[in-house]
Design a protein around this motif. Sequence first.
Motif, PDB file in Angstrom:
ATOM      1  N   UNK A  20       0.841  -1.203   0.000  1.00  0.00           N
ATOM      2  CA  UNK A  20       0.000   0.000   0.000  1.00  0.00           C
ATOM      3  C   UNK A  20       0.867   1.241   0.000  1.00  0.00           C
ATOM      4  N   UNK A  21       0.298   2.383  -0.388  1.00  0.00           N
ATOM      5  CA  UNK A  21       1.048   3.639  -0.281  1.00  0.00           C
ATOM      6  C   UNK A  21       1.467   3.886   1.158  1.00  0.00           C
ATOM      7  N   UNK A  22       2.458   4.759   1.298  1.00  0.00           N
ATOM      8  CA  UNK A  22       2.999   5.043   2.621  1.00  0.00           C
ATOM      9  C   UNK A  22       1.910   5.510   3.584  1.00  0.00           C
ATOM     10  N   UNK A  23       1.838   4.867   4.751  1.00  0.00           N
ATOM     11  CA  UNK A  23       0.974   5.384   5.801  1.00  0.00           C
ATOM     12  C   UNK A  23       1.827   5.891   6.966  1.00  0.00           C
ATOM     13  N   UNK A  24       2.729   5.040   7.478  1.00  0.00           N
ATOM     14  CA  UNK A  24       3.670   5.484   8.506  1.00  0.00           C
ATOM     15  C   UNK A  24       5.043   5.570   7.862  1.00  0.00           C
ATOM     16  N   UNK A  25       5.478   6.770   7.587  1.00  0.00           N
ATOM     17  CA  UNK A  25       6.771   6.992   6.947  1.00  0.00           C
ATOM     18  C   UNK A  25       7.824   7.186   8.036  1.00  0.00           C
ATOM     19  N   UNK A 208      12.544 -13.997   8.980  1.00  0.00           N
ATOM     20  CA  UNK A 208      12.335 -12.699   8.347  1.00  0.00           C
ATOM     21  C   UNK A 208      11.099 -12.767   7.462  1.00  0.00           C
ATOM     22  N   UNK A 209      10.458 -11.611   7.335  1.00  0.00           N
ATOM     23  CA  UNK A 209       9.248 -11.510   6.534  1.00  0.00           C
ATOM     24  C   UNK A 209       8.696 -10.105   6.633  1.00  0.00           C
ATOM     25  N   UNK A 210       7.419  -9.955   6.244  1.00  0.00           N
ATOM     26  CA  UNK A 210       6.835  -8.623   6.146  1.00  0.00           C
ATOM     27  C   UNK A 210       5.344  -8.695   6.462  1.00  0.00           C
ATOM     28  N   UNK A 211       4.751  -7.531   6.682  1.00  0.00           N
ATOM     29  CA  UNK A 211       3.294  -7.447   6.744  1.00  0.00           C
ATOM     30  C   UNK A 211       2.685  -7.546   5.351  1.00  0.00           C
ATOM     31  N   UNK A 212       3.500  -7.314   4.323  1.00  0.00           N
ATOM     32  CA  UNK A 212       3.075  -7.482   2.935  1.00  0.00           C
ATOM     33  C   UNK A 212       3.283  -8.939   2.553  1.00  0.00           C
ATOM     34  N   UNK A 245       2.554   4.403  -9.348  1.00  0.00           N
ATOM     35  CA  UNK A 245       2.067   5.429 -10.259  1.00  0.00           C
ATOM     36  C   UNK A 245       3.084   6.574 -10.306  1.00  0.00           C
ATOM     37  N   UNK A 246       2.969   7.475 -11.274  1.00  0.00           N
ATOM     38  CA  UNK A 246       3.912   8.596 -11.350  1.00  0.00           C
ATOM     39  C   UNK A 246       4.006   9.350 -10.023  1.00  0.00           C
ATOM     40  N   UNK A 247       5.247   9.581  -9.567  1.00  0.00           N
ATOM     41  CA  UNK A 247       5.550  10.327  -8.333  1.00  0.00           C
ATOM     42  C   UNK A 247       4.974   9.674  -7.075  1.00  0.00           C
ATOM     43  N   UNK A 248       4.627   8.397  -7.168  1.00  0.00           N
ATOM     44  CA  UNK A 248       4.088   7.704  -5.997  1.00  0.00           C
ATOM     45  C   UNK A 248       5.221   7.025  -5.231  1.00  0.00           C
ATOM     46  N   UNK A 249       5.023   6.916  -3.902  1.00  0.00           N
ATOM     47  CA  UNK A 249       5.970   6.207  -3.044  1.00  0.00           C
ATOM     48  C   UNK A 249       5.237   5.111  -2.283  1.00  0.00           C
ATOM     49  N   UNK A 250       5.875   3.953  -2.133  1.00  0.00           N
ATOM     50  CA  UNK A 250       5.341   2.857  -1.340  1.00  0.00           C
ATOM     51  C   UNK A 250       6.446   2.270  -0.475  1.00  0.00           C
ATOM     52  N   UNK A 251       6.009   1.534   0.547  1.00  0.00           N
ATOM     53  CA  UNK A 251       6.963   0.992   1.510  1.00  0.00           C
ATOM     54  C   UNK A 251       6.733  -0.499   1.689  1.00  0.00           C
ATOM     55  N   UNK A 252       7.813  -1.254   1.787  1.00  0.00           N
ATOM     56  CA  UNK A 252       7.757  -2.649   2.202  1.00  0.00           C
ATOM     57  C   UNK A 252       8.611  -2.779   3.463  1.00  0.00           C
ATOM     58  N   UNK A 253       7.979  -3.062   4.597  1.00  0.00           N
ATOM     59  CA  UNK A 253       8.749  -3.271   5.832  1.00  0.00           C
ATOM     60  C   UNK A 253       9.220  -4.720   5.912  1.00  0.00           C
ATOM     61  N   UNK A 254      10.438  -4.908   6.340  1.00  0.00           N
ATOM     62  CA  UNK A 254      10.993  -6.239   6.564  1.00  0.00           C
ATOM     63  C   UNK A 254      11.322  -6.357   8.049  1.00  0.00           C
ATOM     64  N   UNK A 255      10.911  -7.454   8.635  1.00  0.00           N
ATOM     65  CA  UNK A 255      11.170  -7.695  10.052  1.00  0.00           C
ATOM     66  C   UNK A 255      12.062  -8.923  10.188  1.00  0.00           C
TER      67      UNK A 255
END
Length: 798
Positions: A20-25, A208-212, A245-255
């Motif tokens: 998902x797009x960034x929620x907690x940056x 190791x893994x992610x919420x994604x 999308x253009x100028x979009x930022x997303x995050x993948x957290x790794x734990x």
Amino acid sequence: MKITARVWLFVGIVSCSNPAPLDVDPFQLISTLDSIPGKPEFLNSPYVTAGDRLYIIGNQDGTFPDIGWHIDGEMGGIWDHPIKLMDGFSASLKIEANDAFCLDKADQFTNYPMANSLNFQWKEQNIDIKRFQFVPDNIEGVVIDFVFRNNNSSEKKFVFSFSGLTDLRPTWLAERINVTDAIDEIHYDENLSMVVAKDKSNPWYTAFGSTVKADFFSGESMPCIPSKRKGLGVNGTLSYTVTLQPNEAKIIPIYIAGSGQSEDALLHTFTALKSSSANKLKEKIARYGKIRDASSLIIPDKDLNQMYTWLKYNVDWLKRDVPGQGIGLSAGLPDYPWWFGADATYALQGVLATGDDELVKNTILLLHNISEEKNGNGSIIHEVSTNGEVYNPGNVNETPQFISLLLQYYQWTGDKELIKQLYPDVKRGIKWLLEEKDADKNGYPDGSGMMEIPGLDTEMIDVAVYTQQGLASAAELAKLLDDSTSAKQYAKLADALKVKINADWWQEREHSFGDFRGTVTEAQPILEAALVRSDTLKKPWAVNELKETQKQFKKYSANQRVAHVIYHNWVVNTPLETGIADQVKGKAALEKAKTYENAFGVFVTGIDRTQEPDSVVLKSRKKTFSYAGAVMTLPTGVLAVGAANYGTPEDVLVYLEKLKRSFSYALPGSIYEVSPDFGMVTQAWNIYGVAVPIVEHFFGIHPRAFDKVVYISPNLPKAWTDVSIHNVKVGDNSISLAISQKADHREYHIQQTHGDWKIEVEVGGAKDLKLNGANLGLKNLKNGRLIATGKDITIAVY
């Protein structure tokens, strides 16, 4: 599904989850924090990301090379002492059939007090990637956020792959306790989208893994994984499809989680990381704010203030909490992540001055308990691994230094219960020094001190000096605990030893205290070894000096024991550091010490010094390193304290300036063990050489918490005309001190939490005084001190 060593399996997942797009940056959470960018030329050098349970060591470019020598090539990666979890990790991006873009050539590394970030640019695809990482407090886990930004005017779709390089193995000296590493086994948990690895023969786990949810899992053949690495670990890769999308930022957290006990504990940690990583970052930011604000400075030298503040952070990086052993301040990373007696006795003085007395207490107890188990005679160990195995049961200097540390701890905290608990071992330690280590009963215990040079294990200057200090400290402790008989005995011995050291160890011809004492027969092989060393290092001036020293041997009878100045080791300055030297000798020795320095600090062994001017030293950089010829931070810090005792504040600033030249030299926010960029990338004892001169000498704060008294005797550099220090922790009190130099007087403004504590300010030489605006004159002074109480005190000294 399992993957064992050298076997891999591809697992396809029907439903994929685009992040998902960034929620907690995380970059917004740290945006207001102090940060220090790294230098491009040091991107291939190590960084540290630390918590009290886990830490990461990799290179600033994003790679995890094999580094370290205690366990050859294994001291980097992710450690959860007393085990290692991973050699590190790698990551990549791939668009369709194009070659993978490996995240192993960061163009910028930035250090934050409790985190790091690495920036990557995939220029061909116009995609920016930021890697943010921190280690939460009190948990066996790591959080790594990958933030992707599409700088194009069109959509971008790529596969992001994260590869964990497991290497579950034991720490140093494991073979002594019959702990053996085995091959790792790995499996993938589809439900949790998590990779789990276990050492085949031991209950050691990492995951190791992610919420994604991952799109697929694979083993060995993924791109960007190092082709060779040490150990018995295996690789596992999770891959995720990302659409921007253009100028979009997303995050993948790794734990990343670990456990040295069970898979249940591992899963508990992993779940906690996924559910609360943002809160844990906020908590850590808040805690580091308290570290920043403790004993905080307002001084004109902003660079010195920054170094002082970050050294407080460095201390926290080196806090190790190891189940079964305890909590204590380790020595340095990457190769000294365990505990040392001598290192602690220096470092913890600085930690007391900067407010973390709980860490000091925990480290004292850890060292005491391990020493009691290993030695059982009051002596203090030198080095112990995090598995509890003692490598060196102790050099002679460490026991008296530990006793002196106990007194300082008592003065700063007023914790009488701990002192009462350990006092019997203080007496046993003194007995060990005087009866077991001093064969000829001349007051100088025999054995190795701080210098690790063959032959220097007879009567050493630092052992003699720290023994005198240990006796004086034991006398004060005995007095405070109403053991008057021991107090008198120890004080008498300390007073006599102070006189003897000034008489027996001073060499007027050299204007220096000796390295060691011995007969000519004992000194001859030591001198010959020094000649070989100087000739090998191509130091003709030292060869000539040593030959001249050899001629002096003819002056002594065969059995005459005298102090010899041969190596000019830094420990000859310990009489200055401790204040044992008389004023004439102290000032002369301080001047002589300048002979064995360069722009970065003090040579460990004086005969190794170069004759290059500072301008050349600052421009040149050694490509290879050995401890021969080393300039180290501890000797420099010791002379900073010595200069405070026998010189001027400006002399102290010279040594602090030398330390500043190494600050952020290679690792932003840190000072290496060996100046400017060799050895440990962060070192605990660095806080000693900076905090003690500033807090105890410049601001002159000397507490007696057990009496609810703080004695203040400032000695500021001339340029420091309007300065302050805030929130200095003394017992359960907090002191703030502001000093302003006015046209006709100096003004002190003191605030404290508890108004019933006495503040004693040195005002010797004053012609007139005002207390809280009222004329006081010079009445009611005691030994040149003005004594006041209250929560808000203003003193004007004319």
